[in-house]
Design a protein around this motif. Sequence first.
Motif, PDB file in Angstrom:
ATOM      1  N   UNK A   1      12.693   7.024 -21.993  1.00  0.00           N
ATOM      2  CA  UNK A   1      13.254   8.156 -21.263  1.00  0.00           C
ATOM      3  C   UNK A   1      12.143   9.148 -20.978  1.00  0.00           C
ATOM      4  N   UNK A   2      12.167   9.665 -19.756  1.00  0.00           N
ATOM      5  CA  UNK A   2      11.174  10.655 -19.344  1.00  0.00           C
ATOM      6  C   UNK A   2      11.918  11.806 -18.663  1.00  0.00           C
ATOM      7  N   UNK A   3      12.203  12.855 -19.442  1.00  0.00           N
ATOM      8  CA  UNK A   3      13.022  13.933 -18.920  1.00  0.00           C
ATOM      9  C   UNK A   3      14.437  13.440 -18.690  1.00  0.00           C
ATOM     10  N   UNK A   4      14.911  13.578 -17.456  1.00  0.00           N
ATOM     11  CA  UNK A   4      16.249  13.102 -17.106  1.00  0.00           C
ATOM     12  C   UNK A   4      16.187  11.733 -16.431  1.00  0.00           C
ATOM     13  N   UNK A   5      15.035  11.105 -16.472  1.00  0.00           N
ATOM     14  CA  UNK A   5      14.855   9.800 -15.827  1.00  0.00           C
ATOM     15  C   UNK A   5      14.734   8.705 -16.875  1.00  0.00           C
ATOM     16  N   UNK A   6      15.154   7.523 -16.488  1.00  0.00           N
ATOM     17  CA  UNK A   6      15.034   6.332 -17.320  1.00  0.00           C
ATOM     18  C   UNK A   6      14.053   5.385 -16.637  1.00  0.00           C
ATOM     19  N   UNK A   7      13.053   4.936 -17.383  1.00  0.00           N
ATOM     20  CA  UNK A   7      11.993   4.078 -16.852  1.00  0.00           C
ATOM     21  C   UNK A   7      11.970   2.797 -17.674  1.00  0.00           C
TER      22      UNK A   7
ATOM     23  N   UNK B   1       3.254   7.209 -15.424  1.00  0.00           N
ATOM     24  CA  UNK B   1       4.463   6.413 -15.200  1.00  0.00           C
ATOM     25  C   UNK B   1       4.387   5.666 -13.880  1.00  0.00           C
ATOM     26  N   UNK B   2       3.841   6.329 -12.835  1.00  0.00           N
ATOM     27  CA  UNK B   2       3.689   5.667 -11.543  1.00  0.00           C
ATOM     28  C   UNK B   2       2.738   4.474 -11.651  1.00  0.00           C
ATOM     29  N   UNK B   3       1.681   4.634 -12.444  1.00  0.00           N
ATOM     30  CA  UNK B   3       0.764   3.510 -12.660  1.00  0.00           C
ATOM     31  C   UNK B   3       1.463   2.362 -13.380  1.00  0.00           C
TER      32      UNK B   3
ATOM     33  N   UNK C   1      10.445  -6.933 -13.238  1.00  0.00           N
ATOM     34  CA  UNK C   1      11.071  -5.955 -12.353  1.00  0.00           C
ATOM     35  C   UNK C   1      11.020  -4.599 -13.053  1.00  0.00           C
ATOM     36  N   UNK C   2      10.297  -3.662 -12.465  1.00  0.00           N
ATOM     37  CA  UNK C   2      10.269  -2.304 -12.992  1.00  0.00           C
ATOM     38  C   UNK C   2      11.358  -1.476 -12.327  1.00  0.00           C
ATOM     39  N   UNK C   3      11.806  -0.444 -13.026  1.00  0.00           N
ATOM     40  CA  UNK C   3      12.783   0.448 -12.418  1.00  0.00           C
ATOM     41  C   UNK C   3      12.561   1.880 -12.887  1.00  0.00           C
ATOM     42  N   UNK C   4      12.958   2.789 -12.034  1.00  0.00           N
ATOM     43  CA  UNK C   4      12.951   4.228 -12.327  1.00  0.00           C
ATOM     44  C   UNK C   4      14.258   4.796 -11.793  1.00  0.00           C
ATOM     45  N   UNK C   5      14.924   5.626 -12.581  1.00  0.00           N
ATOM     46  CA  UNK C   5      16.214   6.164 -12.152  1.00  0.00           C
ATOM     47  C   UNK C   5      16.429   7.538 -12.781  1.00  0.00           C
TER      48      UNK C   5
ATOM     49  N   UNK D   1       0.825  -1.207   0.000  1.00  0.00           N
ATOM     50  CA  UNK D   1       0.000   0.000   0.000  1.00  0.00           C
ATOM     51  C   UNK D   1       0.866   1.267   0.000  1.00  0.00           C
ATOM     52  N   UNK D   2       0.440   2.223  -0.795  1.00  0.00           N
ATOM     53  CA  UNK D   2       1.061   3.544  -0.791  1.00  0.00           C
ATOM     54  C   UNK D   2       2.232   3.717  -1.727  1.00  0.00           C
ATOM     55  N   UNK D   3       2.589   2.700  -2.498  1.00  0.00           N
ATOM     56  CA  UNK D   3       3.765   2.814  -3.367  1.00  0.00           C
ATOM     57  C   UNK D   3       3.528   3.831  -4.471  1.00  0.00           C
ATOM     58  N   UNK D   4       2.380   3.755  -5.133  1.00  0.00           N
ATOM     59  CA  UNK D   4       2.120   4.688  -6.234  1.00  0.00           C
ATOM     60  C   UNK D   4       2.071   6.125  -5.729  1.00  0.00           C
ATOM     61  N   UNK D   5       1.436   6.356  -4.577  1.00  0.00           N
ATOM     62  CA  UNK D   5       1.382   7.708  -4.011  1.00  0.00           C
ATOM     63  C   UNK D   5       2.786   8.206  -3.680  1.00  0.00           C
ATOM     64  N   UNK D   6       3.629   7.329  -3.148  1.00  0.00           N
ATOM     65  CA  UNK D   6       4.991   7.732  -2.808  1.00  0.00           C
ATOM     66  C   UNK D   6       5.770   8.100  -4.060  1.00  0.00           C
ATOM     67  N   UNK D   7       5.596   7.329  -5.126  1.00  0.00           N
ATOM     68  CA  UNK D   7       6.291   7.643  -6.374  1.00  0.00           C
ATOM     69  C   UNK D   7       5.897   9.028  -6.896  1.00  0.00           C
TER      70      UNK D   7
END
Length: 333
Positions: free
Chosen positions: A86-92, A71-73, A112-116, A55-61
């Motif tokens: 690529x989303x701005x300076x982030x890699x998803x 992207x959070x979804x 495994x999803x990642x955001x950086x 619970x709360x992971x999407x809200x935290x993102x």
Amino acid sequence: MNHASEAAASETPLLFGRIFDGRGGARAIGWDKAQDWQPAEPSEVLWLHICRNREGVQHWLEADLGVPEPTAELLTSDLTRPRAFREGDALVGTLRGINFNPGAQPEDMISMQFWCDGRRLVTLRRHPLQTPREVLALLDRGDGPSDAGAAITLLAELLIARMGHSIVGMNEILDDLEHDDPEENAERMLGQISTIRRNCLSLKRHMAPQHEALEQISRDAPAWFEDHDRREIAESIARLRRYLDDIDISKESALVLQDEIRARSLASSEHATYMLTIVAGIFLPLGFLTGLLGINVGGMPGMDDPDAFWAVVALCTLLFVVLIVVFRRLRWL
């Protein structure tokens, strides 16, 4: 991470957290301290490995990392087809690995999803995945990645390596089946071959999009994804291509072996049918003759002759020999 930290992490989405020191090592960090973390040195990178179905992971993102809602979804959803952007300076991205959990089949895949953004790396999973734990063990020994780009490339490399182990295992089974006796174990062998073909189809279905995702990372990653990281991703792409070729070869080998076993079984069945036909062709005239002489009606010749039985035996023997000679000349025997 000590037991108290693990217990605390179990009450939050965090599975484990580490701060890279830029030299291959890392120190642990808890969920609370990670919320307002800022790098103390330019080389530090925060890595949080999260259970995405808590619970709360999407809200935290969205609230803490500033990840856009779509992207959070994506990062918390079960739509786990491999992809990267690529989303701005982030890699998803979303990557998949072999499911080695107890009771799972090799063709079962775990995502495994990642955001950086270069300073913060967040990896998310739903089911236990061994690859992040391998990277964690390397970090705790001081032999891990030094930055976010190296961590992403190492995770991808280990996921692909595990796929390779599964492919090698299937090829070993195929090698054993090629030396097995199909006449004695045809049913078991066909069952194993069918399983291998299903595994190959499943792996190919999941690995082909992963190939595209890695190419997207290599092509569109932000500037913090350095040149050596791109070279490592290129090596992983090349390895994945080889594995895809190996899957095609395994699938074709399984198909050839399956056809060979079925052909042998069919030939054996046809031979048995042929031999039964020959036996029936030999004994049908004999059966007709003995049946004709065995009818219980008056006027049958030889009923009062004690030598008539032996005459019938001699006649049947002669007819048997004649039939054998005829069948041999016709090359039926």
